[in-house]
Design a protein around this motif. Structure first.
Motif, mmCIF file in Angstrom:
data_model
loop_
_atom_site.group_PDB
_atom_site.id
_atom_site.type_symbol
_atom_site.label_atom_id
_atom_site.label_comp_id
_atom_site.label_asym_id
_atom_site.label_seq_id
_atom_site.Cartn_x
_atom_site.Cartn_y
_atom_site.Cartn_z
ATOM 1 N N TRP A 53 0.862 -1.179 0.000
ATOM 2 C CA TRP A 53 0.000 0.000 0.000
ATOM 3 C C TRP A 53 0.901 1.231 0.000
ATOM 4 C CZ3 TRP A 53 -4.278 1.323 4.268
ATOM 5 C CH2 TRP A 53 -4.940 2.492 3.886
ATOM 6 N N VAL B 5 2.376 5.000 0.011
ATOM 7 C CA VAL B 5 2.011 6.238 0.697
ATOM 8 C C VAL B 5 2.136 7.372 -0.311
ATOM 9 C CG1 VAL B 5 2.659 7.870 2.514
ATOM 10 C CG2 VAL B 5 2.818 5.399 2.924
ATOM 11 N N GLY C 280 1.536 11.600 -1.027
ATOM 12 C CA GLY C 280 1.292 12.935 -0.460
ATOM 13 C C GLY C 280 1.893 13.046 0.921
ATOM 14 N N GLU C 281 1.231 13.795 1.779
ATOM 15 C CA GLU C 281 1.756 14.007 3.132
ATOM 16 C C GLU C 281 1.827 12.671 3.873
ATOM 17 O OE1 GLU C 281 0.123 18.202 4.657
ATOM 18 O OE2 GLU C 281 -1.473 16.880 3.958
ATOM 19 N N TRP D 209 -1.682 3.385 -9.703
ATOM 20 C CA TRP D 209 -1.774 2.104 -9.006
ATOM 21 C C TRP D 209 -3.173 1.925 -8.423
ATOM 22 C CZ3 TRP D 209 -2.982 2.418 -3.818
ATOM 23 C CH2 TRP D 209 -2.615 3.583 -3.118
ATOM 24 N N SER E 80 -3.467 18.838 8.969
ATOM 25 C CA SER E 80 -2.135 18.639 8.423
ATOM 26 C C SER E 80 -1.508 19.998 8.198
ATOM 27 C CB SER E 80 -2.187 17.849 7.109
ATOM 28 O OG SER E 80 -2.514 18.672 6.020
ATOM 29 N N HIS F 271 -4.563 20.490 4.180
ATOM 30 C CA HIS F 271 -4.960 19.785 2.972
ATOM 31 C C HIS F 271 -6.480 19.561 2.960
ATOM 32 C CE1 HIS F 271 -3.598 17.032 -0.281
ATOM 33 N NE2 HIS F 271 -4.834 16.591 -0.114
ATOM 34 N N ARG G 22 -9.689 8.942 8.626
ATOM 35 C CA ARG G 22 -9.575 9.514 7.288
ATOM 36 C C ARG G 22 -10.888 9.320 6.543
ATOM 37 N NH1 ARG G 22 -5.515 6.697 3.279
ATOM 38 N NH2 ARG G 22 -6.324 8.337 1.922
ATOM 39 N N PHE H 123 -8.018 8.410 -5.493
ATOM 40 C CA PHE H 123 -7.802 8.399 -4.041
ATOM 41 C C PHE H 123 -7.491 9.786 -3.469
ATOM 42 C CE2 PHE H 123 -5.685 5.677 -0.482
ATOM 43 C CZ PHE H 123 -6.910 5.493 0.135
ATOM 44 N N TYR H 124 -7.188 10.757 -4.346
ATOM 45 C CA TYR H 124 -6.955 12.101 -3.780
ATOM 46 C C TYR H 124 -8.222 12.724 -3.234
ATOM 47 C CZ TYR H 124 -8.050 13.797 -8.594
ATOM 48 O OH TYR H 124 -8.623 14.048 -9.816
ATOM 49 N N SER I 211 -9.864 11.199 -1.031
ATOM 50 C CA SER I 211 -9.976 10.580 0.290
ATOM 51 C C SER I 211 -8.950 11.210 1.230
ATOM 52 C CB SER I 211 -9.734 9.067 0.188
ATOM 53 O OG SER I 211 -10.747 8.454 -0.583
ATOM 54 N N VAL I 212 -9.372 12.215 1.951
ATOM 55 C CA VAL I 212 -8.442 12.973 2.804
ATOM 56 C C VAL I 212 -7.968 12.154 4.000
ATOM 57 C CG1 VAL I 212 -8.701 14.691 4.655
ATOM 58 C CG2 VAL I 212 -8.832 15.395 2.273
ATOM 59 N N TRP J 104 -6.243 12.042 7.828
ATOM 60 C CA TRP J 104 -6.300 12.835 9.074
ATOM 61 C C TRP J 104 -7.441 13.831 9.074
ATOM 62 C CZ3 TRP J 104 -1.599 13.427 6.085
ATOM 63 C CH2 TRP J 104 -0.747 12.330 6.232
ATOM 64 N N TRP K 269 -5.027 19.454 -4.250
ATOM 65 C CA TRP K 269 -4.522 18.948 -5.535
ATOM 66 C C TRP K 269 -5.272 19.565 -6.706
ATOM 67 C CZ3 TRP K 269 -0.110 16.590 -4.922
ATOM 68 C CH2 TRP K 269 0.115 15.770 -3.821
#
Ligand SMILES: Nc1nc2c(c(=O)[nH]1)N[C@H]1C(S)=C(S)[C@@H](COP(=O)(O)O)O[C@H]1N2
Ligand SMILES: [Mo]
Length: 346
Positions: free
Chosen positions: A14, A16, A18-19, A68, A102, A106, A140, A148-149, A151-152, A154, A169
């Motif tokens: 999986w 990672v 971005g942040e 991916w 964050s 974000h 999240r 998936f961007y 899906s925020v 935190w 983004w």
């Protein structure tokens, strides 16, 4: 099912993206719901975790815009809809923005209707285990059916809005605001990569480019040079476009609702007229705008519903339409009368 041009990650992997960590804070984790709701609420992490009767598990496919995918992932948590119902969303609410705890605050947004119909989940667990911090734990968003961007990680705040507010983004890097992986809605301008889109937004130079369907809603594009550009179906809703040059541009069926188009120009250039057929100019500010020999066939300048006052374009003596342009509108008398708030020059 794998969307077009995606690849499966290796089993158990999986990535990672971005942040990689939330903003450090001593405050206990909580998610607030604010904006167009009857009662703004705060849900502590513990309250969410112990809200047994509403906790569900959902199997979703993750599709990252970087190509991916990871299928059949089991997340657990509280449906967004449960929390929205708890707060009672107002009737004028249209969008939801998810904001992260964050460093760059974000965020990402979706039409409320989509967020609910896609079964967005406030996720606390992954495969039955607490969600790891690096993947957005303790809480999240998971928005199935979107890249998936959307899906925020935190999650700290859910804001209910009347107007859309572009996320990080979407506003900064030219990712598509709708993000449907099966329609390959990766970038704001199809055919361009993210770096190219960012460059376009930074330089505000669209001239001569084919940018059909570009997603530029809400952006500050004051002084844009879009001479002779292809902007069919472009989305410029609520964009700042004062002083923009659309000479010779093709804006057919473009969405310009709410855009600031003061002193924008729609004149011929390089032997091409500005093609504005079917363009939607409702609620735009057209003071000082110049239409010269443009085609306005099927363009819309005001609404026909009860709230048409709000939807009407702002036109006054400083807005200039020449006779030739007006003829192309094939306007009804009402439309002509409305338009002639501006100055007609021949
Ligand atoms: N707060 C926050 N949420 C975020 C991001 C981010 O940078 N910050 N990146 C997004 C992007 S582009 C993707 S693909 C996923 C990545 O989630 P993952 O790191 O758990 O795979 O999170 C999304 N949510
Ligand atoms: Mo992503």
């Amino acid at each position: 099912m794998l969307p077009p041009n995606q690849q499966l990650v290796a089993d158990g992997k999986w990535p990672v993206v971005g942040e990689s960590a939330p903003r450090r804070s001593d405050d206990p984790w909580a998610v607030t719901v604010v904006g167009l709701v009857r009662s703004e609420r705060e849900f502590t992490f513990e309250q969410l975790r112990q809200w047994q009767e509403h906790t569900i598990e959902q199997t979703v496919d993750i599709h990252c815009v970087t190509r991916w995918s990871k299928l059949n992932v089991r997340f657990g948590g509280i449906p967004l809809k449960t929390v929205l119902d708890e707060c009672v969303v107002s009737t004028d609410a249209r969008f939801v923005s998810f904001v992260a705890r964050s460093d760059r605050n974000h965020s990402t947004s979706l039409p409320l209707e989509d967020a609910v119909s896609l079964n967005a989940l406030i996720a606390l667990t992954y495969e039955g285990q607490p969600l790891e911090e690096i993947h957005g734990g303790p809480v999240r968003m998971i928005v199935p059916g979107r890249y998936f961007y959307k899906s925020v990680k935190w999650l700290e705040r859910i804001e209910i809005l009347a107007e859309d507010r572009l996320g990080y983004w979407e506003a900064q890097t030219g990712y598509h605001n709708n993000a449907d992986p099966f329609q390959e809605q990766r970038y704001a301008a199809p055919n361009l990569d993210r770096r190219q889109v960012r460059e376009l937004f930074e330089t505000k130079d669209f001239s001569g480019r084919d940018l059909r369907s570009i997603q530029a809603a809400n952006l500050d594009l004051t002084g844009l040079n879009a001479a002779c550009s292809g902007l069919r179906d472009a989305d410029f809703r609520n964009a700042k476009l004062a002083g923009a040059c659309f000479d010779g541009a093709n804006l057919s069926n473009a969405h310009l609702q709410g855009a600031d188009l003061r002193s924008a120009s729609f004149r011929p250039a390089d032997g091409q007229i500005a093609d504005l057929e079917g363009a939607d100019f409702r609620a735009t500010d057209l003071r000082g705008a110049i239409f010269e020999n443009a085609s306005l066939f099927g363009a819309t300048f005001y609404g026909t519903s009860a709230d048409s006052d709000q939807q009407a374009a702002r036109i006054d003596h400083s807005t200039r339409f020449d006779e030739k342009t007006l003829r192309t509108l094939e306007a009804t008398p009402a439309q002509l009368q409305f338009i002639s708030g501006g100055e007609v020059v021949d």
